[in-house]
Design an enzyme around this catalytic site. Structure first.
Site, PDB file in Angstrom:
ATOM      1  N   LYS A 210       3.648 -43.128 -71.639  1.00 58.63           N
ATOM      2  CA  LYS A 210       4.916 -43.858 -71.747  1.00 58.63           C
ATOM      3  C   LYS A 210       5.378 -44.145 -70.323  1.00 58.63           C
ATOM      4  O   LYS A 210       5.947 -43.296 -69.654  1.00 58.63           O
ATOM      5  CB  LYS A 210       5.936 -42.970 -72.482  1.00 58.63           C
ATOM      6  CG  LYS A 210       6.961 -43.724 -73.305  1.00 58.63           C
ATOM      7  CD  LYS A 210       7.791 -44.734 -72.527  1.00 58.63           C
ATOM      8  CE  LYS A 210       8.991 -44.093 -71.846  1.00 58.63           C
ATOM      9  NZ  LYS A 210       9.689 -45.024 -70.938  1.00 58.63           N
ATOM     10  N   GLU A 286       7.871 -32.187 -63.632  1.00 56.93           N
ATOM     11  CA  GLU A 286       8.029 -32.389 -62.187  1.00 56.93           C
ATOM     12  C   GLU A 286       9.335 -33.151 -62.014  1.00 56.93           C
ATOM     13  O   GLU A 286       9.441 -34.307 -62.396  1.00 56.93           O
ATOM     14  CB  GLU A 286       6.816 -33.163 -61.648  1.00 56.93           C
ATOM     15  CG  GLU A 286       6.625 -32.954 -60.168  1.00 56.93           C
ATOM     16  CD  GLU A 286       7.416 -33.938 -59.324  1.00 56.93           C
ATOM     17  OE1 GLU A 286       8.656 -33.806 -59.279  1.00 56.93           O
ATOM     18  OE2 GLU A 286       6.790 -34.816 -58.722  1.00 56.93           O
ATOM     19  N   CYS A 320      10.145 -38.067 -55.013  1.00 55.09           N
ATOM     20  CA  CYS A 320      10.630 -36.759 -55.452  1.00 55.09           C
ATOM     21  C   CYS A 320      10.654 -35.739 -54.320  1.00 55.09           C
ATOM     22  O   CYS A 320      11.525 -34.886 -54.267  1.00 55.09           O
ATOM     23  CB  CYS A 320       9.772 -36.255 -56.603  1.00 55.09           C
ATOM     24  SG  CYS A 320       8.011 -36.326 -56.270  1.00 55.09           S
ATOM     25  N   GLU A 417      20.099 -34.970 -55.703  1.00 55.75           N
ATOM     26  CA  GLU A 417      19.006 -35.864 -55.334  1.00 55.75           C
ATOM     27  C   GLU A 417      19.558 -37.294 -55.315  1.00 55.75           C
ATOM     28  O   GLU A 417      19.966 -37.823 -56.343  1.00 55.75           O
ATOM     29  CB  GLU A 417      17.881 -35.746 -56.374  1.00 55.75           C
ATOM     30  CG  GLU A 417      16.691 -36.599 -56.034  1.00 55.75           C
ATOM     31  CD  GLU A 417      15.508 -36.372 -56.976  1.00 55.75           C
ATOM     32  OE1 GLU A 417      15.676 -36.502 -58.196  1.00 55.75           O
ATOM     33  OE2 GLU A 417      14.420 -36.076 -56.465  1.00 55.75           O
TER      34      GLU A 417
HETATM   35  P1  NAI Z   1      14.414 -40.609 -66.041  1.00 57.83           P
HETATM   36  O1  NAI Z   1      14.153 -39.148 -65.971  1.00 57.83           O
HETATM   37  O2  NAI Z   1      15.426 -41.119 -67.018  1.00 57.83           O
HETATM   38  O3  NAI Z   1      13.034 -41.399 -66.341  1.00 57.83           O
HETATM   39  C1  NAI Z   1      11.733 -40.890 -66.187  1.00 57.83           C
HETATM   40  C2  NAI Z   1      10.901 -41.194 -67.429  1.00 57.83           C
HETATM   41  O4  NAI Z   1      11.453 -40.492 -68.532  1.00 57.83           O
HETATM   42  C3  NAI Z   1      10.905 -42.678 -67.839  1.00 57.83           C
HETATM   43  O5  NAI Z   1       9.648 -43.004 -68.370  1.00 57.83           O
HETATM   44  C4  NAI Z   1      11.957 -42.713 -68.933  1.00 57.83           C
HETATM   45  O6  NAI Z   1      11.797 -43.780 -69.831  1.00 57.83           O
HETATM   46  C5  NAI Z   1      11.717 -41.385 -69.624  1.00 57.83           C
HETATM   47  N1  NAI Z   1      12.842 -40.875 -70.396  1.00 57.83           N
HETATM   48  C6  NAI Z   1      14.165 -41.113 -70.219  1.00 57.83           C
HETATM   49  N2  NAI Z   1      14.880 -40.485 -71.159  1.00 57.83           N
HETATM   50  C7  NAI Z   1      14.009 -39.824 -71.935  1.00 57.83           C
HETATM   51  C8  NAI Z   1      14.149 -38.963 -73.063  1.00 57.83           C
HETATM   52  N3  NAI Z   1      15.327 -38.696 -73.600  1.00 57.83           N
HETATM   53  N4  NAI Z   1      13.027 -38.420 -73.591  1.00 57.83           N
HETATM   54  C9  NAI Z   1      11.819 -38.676 -73.082  1.00 57.83           C
HETATM   55  N5  NAI Z   1      11.635 -39.488 -72.024  1.00 57.83           N
HETATM   56  C10 NAI Z   1      12.709 -40.051 -71.452  1.00 57.83           C
HETATM   57  O7  NAI Z   1      14.803 -41.090 -64.601  1.00 57.83           O
HETATM   58  P2  NAI Z   1      15.658 -42.378 -64.187  1.00 57.83           P
HETATM   59  O8  NAI Z   1      16.858 -42.507 -65.070  1.00 57.83           O
HETATM   60  O9  NAI Z   1      14.742 -43.520 -64.126  1.00 57.83           O
HETATM   61  O10 NAI Z   1      16.146 -41.958 -62.726  1.00 57.83           O
HETATM   62  C11 NAI Z   1      17.262 -41.071 -62.590  1.00 57.83           C
HETATM   63  C12 NAI Z   1      17.038 -40.128 -61.462  1.00 57.83           C
HETATM   64  O11 NAI Z   1      15.942 -39.273 -61.746  1.00 57.83           O
HETATM   65  C13 NAI Z   1      16.674 -40.766 -60.124  1.00 57.83           C
HETATM   66  O12 NAI Z   1      17.796 -41.219 -59.457  1.00 57.83           O
HETATM   67  C14 NAI Z   1      16.007 -39.628 -59.428  1.00 57.83           C
HETATM   68  O13 NAI Z   1      16.968 -38.778 -58.881  1.00 57.83           O
HETATM   69  C15 NAI Z   1      15.291 -38.900 -60.553  1.00 57.83           C
HETATM   70  N6  NAI Z   1      13.863 -39.287 -60.622  1.00 57.83           N
HETATM   71  C16 NAI Z   1      12.947 -38.413 -60.162  1.00 57.83           C
HETATM   72  C17 NAI Z   1      11.621 -38.761 -60.137  1.00 57.83           C
HETATM   73  C18 NAI Z   1      10.582 -37.825 -59.623  1.00 57.83           C
HETATM   74  O14 NAI Z   1       9.587 -38.283 -59.077  1.00 57.83           O
HETATM   75  N7  NAI Z   1      10.707 -36.534 -59.830  1.00 57.83           N
HETATM   76  C19 NAI Z   1      11.154 -40.090 -60.554  1.00 57.83           C
HETATM   77  C20 NAI Z   1      12.204 -40.917 -61.100  1.00 57.83           C
HETATM   78  C21 NAI Z   1      13.503 -40.512 -61.098  1.00 57.83           C
END
Ligand code: NAI
Ligand code: MG
Length: 519
Positions: A210, A286, A320, A417
Site C-alpha cells: 500500500k 519504523e 525519518c 518531528e
Molecule cells: P502517515 O503515517 O499518515 O502515512 C504513512 C503511510 O501510512 C501511508 O501509506 C498512509 O496512507 C498510511 N496510513 C495512514 N493512515 C493509516 C491507517 N489508519 N492505517 C493504515 N495505514 C495508514 O504519514 P503522513 O500523514 O503522510 O505524514 C505525517 C507525518 O508522519 C510526517 O509529517 C512525518 O513527521 C511522519 N512521517 C514519517 C515517515 C518516516 O519515514 N518514518 C514517513 C512519512 C511521514
C-alpha cells in the site's frame, strides 16, 4: 534569504516553467516530465480499476497541479489483492522454488530498474519533488543494489541444528511467514517499496503493498517492472489509495500474516492496534524521530557544517533519520554558525529537475503548512531565526532552508518531528550534558557524532539510545546495515540480514534419536 527567493523567481521570469506541466512534455530544458503509463491497481499480475471505480488525484508539488488520476483502492480491493497473494503463497511457485531461482528473478528486477533508472527517477521527482540528480545518482541506484543484496540472500536462509539435553535430535526451519502487508510512506517512494519488498521476496513471502497516497506513481511503475522480471502473478500486488481506507484494511486483515509499516508514530499506533484486534499478525514499525547530531569542539568546522546541512536539509528534511536537533559544543559554536550561513548563501531552492537545485518543494500542501506552522511556533516560543523561515516561490510548496538558534529542550520544535528543512541549533558544554540532552526524547532512530577524538566517539556512540549512530558521516545507508528504532521510533529492522527475520517463521523440529554415541 534573498538568494533562495530570487533563485526561484528568476527562473520563473526567464520562462523556465516551475510548474506548468503536462504528461509527456518537457516544459523547460531541465524538466524531464515522464509519460504516466500506470494509474491502476496491480492485482494478480494485472492493472485493474478499483471496484468502486473511484480515483484520486496525485499532485506535482512544484506546480500544485494534477499529474494524473489514480485508482483509489479500498477494503474490497485489498480483499482481492490478499486473495491473490494467499493463492500465490498457498499454491504458487514462489515460496516453493529454490532460493537461487527467486534470486535470479530478483536480480532481473534489479537489472530492469537500472535500465529504466531515468524514468523511475523522473516519476519520483515529478510526484514528490525530490531532486532529480539525487534520484539518478543515489536513490534509484541504491534500490537495485538492495534487490541484489537480498537476491543473494534468498538461497542462504536456513535454521540451526540444536543441541538438546536428552535423546532427541532437533533443528529449526526458517519458513516464509506468509502473506505480508507493506504500508509505505511518500518520502522515498521507490526506496521504501524495495526496502520492504526485497527481503519479503527473498524469504518466499507474497505481498500486498500500500503506497502512500502522495506517491503512487513509482510504486505502480515498479509493479510493472516486477512483472517483466518474471515475479509470478499474485506474489506482488500494489493497491493505491488512502490510509484510513486501504491502509487500515491491510492492518486489520484477517488473512495477512505480518505487517511492516513506515510512517508517523500516530498511524504506527493504529496499525498495531488493528493487528491486535484482528488476527494478531506480527508488526514492525519504523516511525521517524528527532535525531541529534552532536558536534564536539575538536571537530573540523567545515566538515561539521556540511554534515549538519546534510543531516537537516537533505531531501527537504523529509527523512525519518533527519538530524533536526544539532547540539554544538560552545568552543566551536560561533565558527560553525558562520560556516553554516556562508554555505547557505549558495543553497538553491527550486525546480527539482534543475541540476543546480539543492532543495525541491515539500511533498504536499499538508506537509508544507505543517512545516510552516512549526516555524511560526518556534518564533512564538522565543527561538531566534538565524536564516530562512519563509515560504518561497509563488507557486509550489517551497520553503526556505531554516535555522533556529537559542532553541531550548522544552520547545515544541525541539521535540516534534517537523519533517521539513528546519535545523534547531543548541549549545552544550560537557559530554555528559550532550549525552543527557540527546537522549531526552521519546524517539531513538538515529544520531550523528562529529569529533576526531576516538574516546569521545566510542563513549557517545555507546551512550545514545538510537538504532544507528553515524560518526563523522550522516545519512549513510547501506543494504548490509540494519536500521530501525529504539523507543517510540518503533521496532524491527529494515536493511541487512536482520530485515529477513520479520518475514520468516522459526519452526523447531524434534525427533527421538536412538543409540546415538553422544547427545
Ligand atoms: P502517515 O503515517 O499518515 O502515512 C504513512 C503511510 O501510512 C501511508 O501509506 C498512509 O496512507 C498510511 N496510513 C495512514 N493512515 C493509516 C491507517 N489508519 N492505517 C493504515 N495505514 C495508514 O504519514 P503522513 O500523514 O503522510 O505524514 C505525517 C507525518 O508522519 C510526517 O509529517 C512525518 O513527521 C511522519 N512521517 C514519517 C515517515 C518516516 O519515514 N518514518 C514517513 C512519512 C511521514
Ligand atoms: Mg496521515
Amino acid at each position: 534569504m534573498d538568494t533562495i527567493n530570487t533563485t526561484v523567481n528568476k527562473r520563473k521570469q526567464k520562462g523556465e516553467d516551475m510548474g506548468d506541466v503536462s504528461n509527456g512534455k518537457t516544459n523547460s530544458n531541465s524538466r524531464r516530465i515522464p509519460n504516466i503509463k500506470f494509474t491502476k491497481l496491480f492485482i494478480n499480475g494485472d492493472f485493474v480499476d478499483s471496484i468502486s471505480g473511484k480515483t484520486f488525484e496525485t499532485i506535482d508539488p512544484s506546480s500544485e497541479e494534477v499529474i494524473a488520476k489514480i485508482a483509489e483502492g479500498d477494503k474490497e480491493d485489498i480483499d482481492l489483492a490478499v486473495k491473490a497473494a494467499r493463492q500465490a503463497f498457498d499454491h504458487g511457485s514462489w515460496p516453493r522454488m529454490p532460493g537461487c531461482e527467486r534470486g535470479k528473478i530478483m536480480n532481473k528486477f534489479a537489472d530492469l530498474i537500472d535500465e529504466n533508472l531515468e524514468e523511475l527517477a523522473a516519476l519520483e521527482t515529478f510526484d514528490v519533488g525530490k531532486v532529480y540528480s539525487f534520484e539518478t545518482n543515489v536513490d534509484i541506484p541504491s534500490i537495485s543494489k538492495e534487490l541484489r543484496y537480498f537476491a543473494g540472500s534468498a538461497d542462504k536462509i536456513h535454521g540451526k541444528t540444536l543441541k538438546l539435553s536428552s535423546e532427541f535430535q532437533g533443528y529449526t526451519l526458517l519458513e516464509p511467514i506468509g502473506v505480508v502487508g507493506l504500508i509505505i510512506p511518500w518520502n522515498f517512494p521507490s526506496a521504501m517499496f524495495v526496502l520492504k519488498c526485497a527481503p519479503a521476496l527473498a524469504a518466499g513471502c507474497t505481498m500486498v503493498i500500500k503506497p502512500a497516497e502522495q506517491a503512487p506513481l513509482a510504486a505502480l511503475y515498479l509493479a510493472h517492472l516486477a512483472k517483466l522480471a518474471g515475479i509470478p502473478n499474485g506474489v506482488l500486488n500494489v493497491v493505491t489509495g488512502f490510509g484510513d481506507t486501504s491502509g487500515a484494511a491491510v492492518a486489520s486483515h484477517m488473512d495477512i500474516d505480518c505487517v511492516s509499516f513506515t510512517g508517523s508514530t500516530e498511524v504506527g499506533r493504529l496499525v498495531m492496534q488493528a493487528a491486535a484486534t484482528s488476527n494478531l499478525k506480527t508488526v514492525s514499525l519504523e516511525l521517524g524521530g528527532k535525531s541529534p547530531l552532536l558536534i564536539f569542539d575538536d571537530a573540523n568546522v567545515n566538515q561539521a557544517a556540511d554534515l549538519a546541512l546534510l543531516g537537516s536539509l537533505a531531501n527537504k528534511g523529509e527523512i525519518c533519520v533527519c538530524s533536526s536537533r544539532v547540539f554544538v559544543q560552545e568552543g566551536i559554536y560561533d565558527k560553525l554558525v558562520e560556516n553554516l550561513v556562508e554555505k547557505l548563501k549558495t543553497w538553491v531552492v527550486g525546480d527539482p529537475f534543475d541540476p543546480s537545485t539543492h532543495q525541491g518543494p515539500q511533498v504536499d500542501k499538508e506537509q508544507y503548512e505543517k512545516v510552516l506552522s512549526y516555524i511560526d511556533q518556534g518564533k512564538r516560543e522565543g527561538a531566534s531565526l538565524l536564516i530562512g523561515g519563509k515560504p518561497c516561490g509563488k507557486k509550489g510548496y517551497y520553503i526556505e532552508p531554516t535555522i533556529f538558534e537559542n532553541v531550548t529542550d522544552d520547545m515544541l520544535i525541539a521535540n516534534d518531528e517537523i519533517f521539513g528543512p528546519v535545523m534547531c541549533l543548541m549549545k552544550f558544554k560537557t559530554i555528559e550534558e550532550a549525552i543527557g540532552r540527546a537522549n531526552a526524547t521519546k524517539y531513538g532512530l538515529a544520531a550523528g557524532i562529529v569529533t576526531n577524538d576516538l574516546n569521545i566517539a566510542n563513549r557517545v556512540s555507546r551512550s545514545i539510545r538510537a538504532g544507528i549512530i553515524w560518526i563523522n558521516c550522516y545519512h549513510n545507508f547501506d543494504s548490509g546495515c540494519p536500521i530501525g528504532g529504539y523507543k517510540m521510533s518503533g521496532f524491527g529492522k529494515d536493511h541487512g540480514v536482520e530485515a529477513l527475520e520479520k518475514y520468516l517463521q522459526n519452526k523447531a523440529v524434534v525427533t527421538p534419536i536412538y543409540h546415538s554415541p553422544w547427545l
